[in-house]
Design a protein around this motif. Structure first.
Motif, mmCIF file in Angstrom:
data_model
loop_
_atom_site.group_PDB
_atom_site.id
_atom_site.type_symbol
_atom_site.label_atom_id
_atom_site.label_comp_id
_atom_site.label_asym_id
_atom_site.label_seq_id
_atom_site.Cartn_x
_atom_site.Cartn_y
_atom_site.Cartn_z
ATOM 1 N N ASP A 47 0.782 -1.236 0.000
ATOM 2 C CA ASP A 47 0.000 0.000 0.000
ATOM 3 C C ASP A 47 0.816 1.290 0.000
ATOM 4 N N THR A 48 2.129 1.195 0.104
ATOM 5 C CA THR A 48 2.937 2.414 0.181
ATOM 6 C C THR A 48 4.189 2.288 -0.683
ATOM 7 N N ASP A 49 4.635 3.415 -1.205
ATOM 8 C CA ASP A 49 5.935 3.475 -1.867
ATOM 9 C C ASP A 49 7.014 3.371 -0.788
ATOM 10 N N ASP A 50 8.227 3.014 -1.189
ATOM 11 C CA ASP A 50 9.354 2.898 -0.253
ATOM 12 C C ASP A 50 10.434 3.890 -0.683
ATOM 13 N N PHE A 51 10.643 4.924 0.130
ATOM 14 C CA PHE A 51 11.542 6.041 -0.178
ATOM 15 C C PHE A 51 12.918 5.782 0.435
ATOM 16 N N PHE A 52 13.974 5.860 -0.363
ATOM 17 C CA PHE A 52 15.351 5.688 0.099
ATOM 18 C C PHE A 52 16.189 6.887 -0.331
ATOM 19 N N LEU A 53 16.842 7.542 0.609
ATOM 20 C CA LEU A 53 17.837 8.574 0.336
ATOM 21 C C LEU A 53 19.126 8.122 1.000
ATOM 22 N N VAL A 54 20.170 7.915 0.217
ATOM 23 C CA VAL A 54 21.455 7.474 0.762
ATOM 24 C C VAL A 54 22.212 8.690 1.286
ATOM 25 N N LEU A 55 22.589 8.612 2.553
ATOM 26 C CA LEU A 55 23.362 9.672 3.197
ATOM 27 C C LEU A 55 24.856 9.379 3.153
ATOM 28 N N HIS A 56 25.205 8.090 3.218
ATOM 29 C CA HIS A 56 26.609 7.667 3.265
ATOM 30 C C HIS A 56 26.698 6.261 2.674
ATOM 31 N N GLY A 57 27.717 6.026 1.883
ATOM 32 C CA GLY A 57 27.953 4.689 1.353
ATOM 33 C C GLY A 57 27.193 4.418 0.066
ATOM 34 N N ARG A 58 26.959 3.139 -0.165
ATOM 35 C CA ARG A 58 26.296 2.684 -1.392
ATOM 36 C C ARG A 58 25.198 1.692 -1.018
ATOM 37 N N LEU A 59 24.076 1.799 -1.699
ATOM 38 C CA LEU A 59 22.948 0.906 -1.487
ATOM 39 C C LEU A 59 22.513 0.346 -2.827
ATOM 40 N N ASP A 60 22.370 -0.966 -2.912
ATOM 41 C CA ASP A 60 21.808 -1.615 -4.084
ATOM 42 C C ASP A 60 20.415 -2.101 -3.717
ATOM 43 N N ILE A 61 19.470 -1.888 -4.617
ATOM 44 C CA ILE A 61 18.105 -2.356 -4.413
ATOM 45 C C ILE A 61 17.762 -3.276 -5.568
ATOM 46 N N ASP A 62 17.673 -4.569 -5.265
ATOM 47 C CA ASP A 62 17.280 -5.550 -6.275
ATOM 48 C C ASP A 62 15.769 -5.500 -6.414
ATOM 49 N N LEU A 63 15.306 -5.502 -7.655
ATOM 50 C CA LEU A 63 13.869 -5.471 -7.948
ATOM 51 C C LEU A 63 13.442 -6.806 -8.537
ATOM 52 N N ASP A 64 12.178 -7.133 -8.347
ATOM 53 C CA ASP A 64 11.640 -8.422 -8.757
ATOM 54 C C ASP A 64 11.771 -8.689 -10.255
ATOM 55 N N ASP A 65 11.898 -7.644 -11.066
ATOM 56 C CA ASP A 65 12.012 -7.831 -12.515
ATOM 57 C C ASP A 65 13.435 -8.145 -12.961
ATOM 58 N N GLY A 66 14.363 -8.318 -11.988
ATOM 59 C CA GLY A 66 15.747 -8.647 -12.313
ATOM 60 C C GLY A 66 16.675 -7.450 -12.369
ATOM 61 N N GLU A 67 16.130 -6.248 -12.338
ATOM 62 C CA GLU A 67 16.949 -5.030 -12.345
ATOM 63 C C GLU A 67 17.499 -4.759 -10.948
ATOM 64 N N THR A 68 18.627 -4.042 -10.891
ATOM 65 C CA THR A 68 19.200 -3.561 -9.636
ATOM 66 C C THR A 68 19.425 -2.069 -9.771
ATOM 67 N N VAL A 69 18.935 -1.316 -8.801
ATOM 68 C CA VAL A 69 19.149 0.129 -8.741
ATOM 69 C C VAL A 69 20.278 0.359 -7.744
ATOM 70 N N SER A 70 21.329 1.069 -8.167
ATOM 71 C CA SER A 70 22.471 1.360 -7.305
ATOM 72 C C SER A 70 22.479 2.842 -6.957
ATOM 73 N N LEU A 71 22.574 3.118 -5.661
ATOM 74 C CA LEU A 71 22.547 4.492 -5.167
ATOM 75 C C LEU A 71 23.805 4.792 -4.365
ATOM 76 N N THR A 72 24.293 6.019 -4.496
ATOM 77 C CA THR A 72 25.382 6.507 -3.660
ATOM 78 C C THR A 72 24.899 7.752 -2.921
ATOM 79 N N ALA A 73 25.742 8.273 -2.046
ATOM 80 C CA ALA A 73 25.361 9.406 -1.196
ATOM 81 C C ALA A 73 24.756 10.534 -2.026
ATOM 82 N N GLY A 74 23.600 11.016 -1.550
ATOM 83 C CA GLY A 74 22.911 12.104 -2.214
ATOM 84 C C GLY A 74 21.881 11.660 -3.232
ATOM 85 N N GLN A 75 21.755 10.351 -3.459
ATOM 86 C CA GLN A 75 20.791 9.868 -4.453
ATOM 87 C C GLN A 75 19.558 9.279 -3.776
#
Length: 118
Positions: A47-75
Motif C-alpha cells: 500500500d505504500t511506496d518505499d523512499f530511500f535517500l542514501v546519506l553515506h555509502g552505497r545501497l543496491d536495491i534488487d527489484l523483482d524484474d531482475g533489475e538492480t538500482v544502485s545508489l550513492t550518497a545524495g541519491q
C-alpha cells in the motif's frame, strides 16, 4: 522547538543494522535514519511506496524484474507500492527513509523492526 535535527548525531546513537530510528514526524509520516549492512530479505509494501535517500555509502536495491538500482550518497530512489524488492549494502550505508507512521519496514507486521523514536 526550532532546533534542527542533526542526522549524523542521530546515526551515532546506535549501531544495529536494518533497525530504523524515527527522528521526526512529517504530515503523518515517520522520517527515519537507518544503518544497513549485508542483505535484507525480499519483501513488498502493498500500500505504500518505499523512499530511500542514501546519506553515506552505497545501497543496491534488487527489484523483482531482475533489475538492480544502485545508489550513492545524495541519491534517492522510490520503490513503487506493490514492487517486491531487496535492499543490500556490501559495506555499511546510512539512509534516510520516509514512510507513513506504522508502516512495517519488512512489509509484514510480524517481522518488522519495532518503531524506535530518537
Amino acid at each position: 522547538m526550532h532546533t534542527p535535527i542533526d542526522l549524523a548525531t542521530k546515526l551515532a546513537t546506535f549501531s544495529e543494522a536494518w533497525q530504523p530510528r524515527t527522528v521526526a514526524l512529517f504530515n503523518g509520516h515517520d522520517v527515519m535514519v537507518a544503518k544497513l549492512r549485508g542483505d535484507y530479505h525480499w519483501h513488498v509494501h502493498d500500500d505504500t511506496d518505499d523512499f530511500f535517500l542514501v546519506l553515506h555509502g552505497r545501497l543496491d536495491i534488487d527489484l523483482d524484474d531482475g533489475e538492480t538500482v544502485s545508489l550513492t550518497a545524495g541519491q534517492v530512489y522510490i520503490v513503487p507500492a506493490g514492487v517486491r524488492h531487496r535492499p543490500r549494502a556490501s559495506e555499511e550505508a546510512h539512509i534516510l527513509l520516509i514512510e507513513p507512521t506504522g508502516t512495517p519496514n519488512s512489509g509484514d507486521p510480524l517481522t518488522a523492526a519495532p518503531r524506535r523514536v530518537i
